[in-house]
Enzyme design. Sequence first.
Site, PDB file in Angstrom:
ATOM      1  N   SER A 160       0.851  -1.196   0.000  1.00  8.18           N
ATOM      2  CA  SER A 160       0.000   0.000   0.000  1.00  8.18           C
ATOM      3  C   SER A 160       0.880   1.237   0.000  1.00  8.18           C
ATOM      4  O   SER A 160       2.107   1.147   0.125  1.00  8.18           O
ATOM      5  CB  SER A 160      -0.918   0.030   1.232  1.00  8.18           C
ATOM      6  OG  SER A 160      -0.253   0.582   2.350  1.00  8.18           O
ATOM      7  N   TYR A 186       2.678  -0.062  10.592  1.00 11.38           N
ATOM      8  CA  TYR A 186       1.986  -0.452   9.355  1.00 11.38           C
ATOM      9  C   TYR A 186       2.876  -0.214   8.150  1.00 11.38           C
ATOM     10  O   TYR A 186       3.001  -1.075   7.262  1.00 11.38           O
ATOM     11  CB  TYR A 186       0.697   0.367   9.231  1.00 11.38           C
ATOM     12  CG  TYR A 186      -0.100   0.074   7.978  1.00 11.38           C
ATOM     13  CD1 TYR A 186      -0.696  -1.165   7.780  1.00 11.38           C
ATOM     14  CD2 TYR A 186      -0.262   1.050   6.990  1.00 11.38           C
ATOM     15  CE1 TYR A 186      -1.441  -1.429   6.631  1.00 11.38           C
ATOM     16  CE2 TYR A 186      -1.001   0.798   5.847  1.00 11.38           C
ATOM     17  CZ  TYR A 186      -1.585  -0.441   5.667  1.00 11.38           C
ATOM     18  OH  TYR A 186      -2.315  -0.697   4.530  1.00 11.38           O
TER      19      TYR A 186
END
Length: 404
Positions: A160, A186
Amino acid sequence: MTEPITTPFGFASTADEVLAGVDLTGKRAVITGGAAGIGVETARSLAAAGADVVLAVRRVAAGEQAAADIAASIGAQRVTVRALDLADQDSVRQFVADWDQPLHILVNNAGIMALPELERTAEGWEMQFATNFMGHFALTVGLHDALAAAGGARVVSVSSSGNLFSPVIFDDLHFAFRPYDPLLAYGQSKSAEALLAVEVTRRWAGEGIHANALNPGAIATGLQKHTGGLRTPKERQKTPQQGAATSVLLAASPLLDGVGGRYFEDCAEAPIVSERPADYSGVAGYAVDPGNAERLWSVASDLIARRGTGRLPRRPGSAEPAQDRPSGWYDWGGGGSCGRGRMAMAGRLPGRLLLRREDSDRAPLIVALLLWVMFDAMPGLWRSVRRSGESGVPDQLRHGQRPR
């Protein structure tokens, strides 16, 4: 430097449009986290093109409901469900042990995002790194033989734009020293996922296995439950079908035959950036760096090798239990078979040497070297040490007499 890859598809393309006219009959695909979000749409489009799809999910009931919905929408029963918890290495190893057929497509799609508090697995691994990367790493390595048997397999890493928030911090992967930050954790895990595609291609392209990573875009799913929902401007948001477009492009489009080790977004190869752009496009250089990818593979292999010495499930296609070793590894000195592949020393277990199979035939060389050390070099060295030590010792001490 090669030209960035482009395709006829773009930001607004859907997964069904990307696979229009593509026949996947006879192909097998595994999609992690295929019970929700873009995973469902990835599975739907692959199955509609004729592939037999396995949803590898933590919540089996939700996966079965998704499989039923897909069957109703495409008019065919091509989707099945198997249990897989990526945060649990025993679950990953059991999934691998149960897989017994060639695998053409592996989509590492599942993920968690921005856990508000620091959580750890049983091994002490930070939960986002453990789920998003370590689980997929172990799954991919464990399924290597199945991918190689397919004769032209693809691995897809769903990364991502989060890669732009953090590189992999090798000296503190699990926030033992740094203050925990949900987005940094993340970002690290998503950079790691991109690096996995780079190293899979470097190691396995010769066996017909290619891997690429992607940013699916901004899609409103349960992934954002810890961030207050999707905050991307409406004009930059995608539907789940649009979000799955780049995934199926990398998984099955003939446009990318033989392509690997790259990072895509909006159905095209993304530019490599040296700083985070305002629109969060592109991929950070550290997330596609070959040196980082090789180092991460080694670190992840060692983490798995050190996690314990419990009895493992039987390896697919093997007559012996894969005892005390992760799938895809060998032990030497404990009755394990050397098999095909280079043996790279990775760690020690009680009474045996744990070896990792790689991609060339160097086992005989290593065995010969170890035998030379054991039976030639060490005895000679010991004799030299004794002679050296005795040369300066008085005769009385050498023969057990006390000096006067």
